[in-house]
Design a protein around this motif. Structure first.
Motif, PDB file in Angstrom:
ATOM      1  N   LEU A  56     -10.449  48.183  34.030  1.00 24.89           N
ATOM      2  CA  LEU A  56      -9.866  48.342  32.703  1.00 24.89           C
ATOM      3  C   LEU A  56     -10.936  48.221  31.624  1.00 24.89           C
ATOM      4  CD1 LEU A  56      -7.470  48.757  30.867  1.00 24.89           C
ATOM      5  CD2 LEU A  56      -6.952  46.311  31.049  1.00 24.89           C
ATOM      6  N   ALA A  57     -11.872  47.304  31.801  1.00 22.60           N
ATOM      7  CA  ALA A  57     -12.957  47.142  30.833  1.00 22.60           C
ATOM      8  C   ALA A  57     -13.792  48.427  30.745  1.00 22.60           C
ATOM      9  CB  ALA A  57     -13.838  45.958  31.219  1.00 22.60           C
ATOM     10  N   GLN A  58     -14.049  49.067  31.889  1.00 21.93           N
ATOM     11  CA  GLN A  58     -14.783  50.342  31.887  1.00 21.93           C
ATOM     12  C   GLN A  58     -14.034  51.408  31.102  1.00 21.93           C
ATOM     13  OE1 GLN A  58     -16.459  51.886  35.671  1.00 21.93           O
ATOM     14  NE2 GLN A  58     -15.741  49.986  36.590  1.00 21.93           N
ATOM     15  N   ALA A  59     -12.729  51.473  31.333  1.00 18.57           N
ATOM     16  CA  ALA A  59     -11.914  52.478  30.651  1.00 18.57           C
ATOM     17  C   ALA A  59     -11.893  52.244  29.150  1.00 18.57           C
ATOM     18  CB  ALA A  59     -10.499  52.476  31.222  1.00 18.57           C
ATOM     19  N   ILE A  60     -11.763  50.987  28.747  1.00 15.99           N
ATOM     20  CA  ILE A  60     -11.723  50.655  27.317  1.00 15.99           C
ATOM     21  C   ILE A  60     -13.055  50.992  26.651  1.00 15.99           C
ATOM     22  CG2 ILE A  60     -11.586  48.743  25.668  1.00 15.99           C
ATOM     23  CD1 ILE A  60      -9.495  47.475  27.551  1.00 15.99           C
ATOM     24  N   ALA A  61     -14.157  50.676  27.319  1.00 13.78           N
ATOM     25  CA  ALA A  61     -15.477  50.986  26.765  1.00 13.78           C
ATOM     26  C   ALA A  61     -15.659  52.493  26.604  1.00 13.78           C
ATOM     27  CB  ALA A  61     -16.566  50.411  27.672  1.00 13.78           C
ATOM     28  N   THR A  62     -15.165  53.261  27.579  1.00 15.99           N
ATOM     29  CA  THR A  62     -15.273  54.720  27.502  1.00 15.99           C
ATOM     30  C   THR A  62     -14.405  55.268  26.380  1.00 15.99           C
ATOM     31  OG1 THR A  62     -15.678  54.796  29.883  1.00 15.99           O
ATOM     32  CG2 THR A  62     -15.075  56.865  28.816  1.00 15.99           C
ATOM     33  N   ALA A  63     -13.220  54.687  26.205  1.00 13.47           N
ATOM     34  CA  ALA A  63     -12.338  55.111  25.112  1.00 13.47           C
ATOM     35  C   ALA A  63     -13.000  54.868  23.764  1.00 13.47           C
ATOM     36  CB  ALA A  63     -11.009  54.364  25.193  1.00 13.47           C
ATOM     37  N   GLU A  64     -13.627  53.722  23.626  1.00 12.50           N
ATOM     38  CA  GLU A  64     -14.285  53.385  22.357  1.00 12.50           C
ATOM     39  C   GLU A  64     -15.443  54.331  22.079  1.00 12.50           C
ATOM     40  OE1 GLU A  64     -15.218  49.287  22.934  1.00 12.50           O
ATOM     41  OE2 GLU A  64     -13.203  48.589  22.382  1.00 12.50           O
TER      42      GLU A  64
END
Length: 330
Positions: free
Chosen positions: A104-112
């Motif tokens: 989830l942290a990877q996905a959030i960083a990519t979204a940002e």
């Protein structure tokens, strides 16, 4: 508000409900993407969708796509999320959004970095009933929250190839039904749980068949959760305050709750929204967040998604339970 072009990645039950939610508003999906092209064609014909991709990953670079709904199995979410978000596509992803907190942290960083909005398609955060119950809870009318009791049990036949028990499809009670119970708990708790205890019964395939979870937070609000994939239980949530308690049945898409006031014994029925419109509420909240009409945090509750994922990750770590994808990096 602008009309957004939605694409679905996946053509299963939830994708059908998404298409039907669009149709209820006189709209339709812009495009459909599916690993099996023939299924994509059949889905497109069913809902009069004109755009189908020969290569399913072309949806991520289609300049006309605004929002992608991902409804594939849990263990396929992360690579799809990363590709969509890296291309600036807003994503509403079926629960459980990822396998664990690191993903989830990877996905959030990519979204940002992609300036995209990411949210989990958790019905509890969007049903009108829960918004109304939240107003009642924070008003102080029922006093401080003391305890939450949750049940969710399904009876699934012992078919170990079925996705519910299949380790290679990220099966197990936690990611499939536990995410609902935990999201309910987080909706009412004042802060994230910081004490987490659990026990598990594993299926022969090594996934969690049955579990109990005990939670508490810094305000000493407590919660108990019982989950099972092989013993039917009512989908019941009980939220206990000092001056009364709230009962919610069929809580993943609830439209009715009953409040009992402790001192008088008076019962009050609260009704809001409609179960059949659950996917529509998700669509409308997502579009309101993308357009800026509503605050992203208050509308999509990705912070709650993170808190829930942390609990699920901690429980599975305590059980020593990993999926094949996790064995590569955890």
């Amino acid at each position: 508000m602008k009309t957004y072009n939605w694409a679905t990645y996946g053509t299963g039950v939830i994708a059908n409900q998404l298409a039907q939610a669009m149709a209820s508003q006189g709209r339709k999906l812009y495009s459909v993407s599916n690993r099996t092209y023939a299924k994509g064609v059949a889905f497109a014909e069913k809902y009069n969708i004109s755009k189908i991709y020969d290569n399913p990953e072309d949806v991520f670079t289609d300049e006309n796509v605004d929002i992608i709904y991902i409804s594939t199995p849990h263990n396929t979410h992360l690579p799809l999320l990363l590709k969509a978000l890296a291309n600036g596509k807003h994503v509403l992803c079926e629960k459980s959004i990822t396998l664990n907190s690191d993903e989830l942290a990877q996905a959030i960083a990519t979204a940002e970095s992609g300036h995209a909005i990411l949210a989990e398609a958790m019905t509890i955060y969007h049903m009108p009933l829960y918004k109304k119950l939240h107003e009642i809870a924070v008003s102080g009318e029922l006093g401080p929250l003391r305890m939450i009791q949750m049940n969710f049990g399904s009876y699934k036949e012992y078919d170990m190839a079925n996705r519910f028990f299949n380790r290679n499809l990220a099966g197990g009670a936690m990611l499939d039904i536990g995410v609902y119970a935990l999201s309910f708990v987080r909706w009412f708790m004042s802060s994230a749980p910081d004490q987490i205890l659990s026990q598990v019964k594993l299926a022969p395939t090594g996934v969690d068949e049955q579990a109990t979870i005990l939670l508490s937070n810094q305000e000493q609000e407590m919660a108990t959760i019982t989950l099972s994939l092989h013993a039917k239980q009512p989908k019941r949530g009980l939220v206990i305050f000092e001056k009364g308690y709230i009962e919610v049945y069929e809580y993943p898409r609830a439209e009715k709750a009953v409040i009992t006031y402790t001192e008088s014994g008076k019962k009050e029925t609260i009704e809001a929204g409609s179960t059949v419109d659950a996917l529509l509420y998700e669509v409308l909240d997502m579009e309101a967040a993308v357009s800026g009409e509503k605050d992203v945090t208050e509308t999509l509750h990705l912070d709650y998604t993170k808190d829930v994922m942390q609990v699920m990750t901690k429980c599975r770590e305590d059980w020593g339970m990993k999926y094949p994808e996790e064995e590569c990096y955890r």
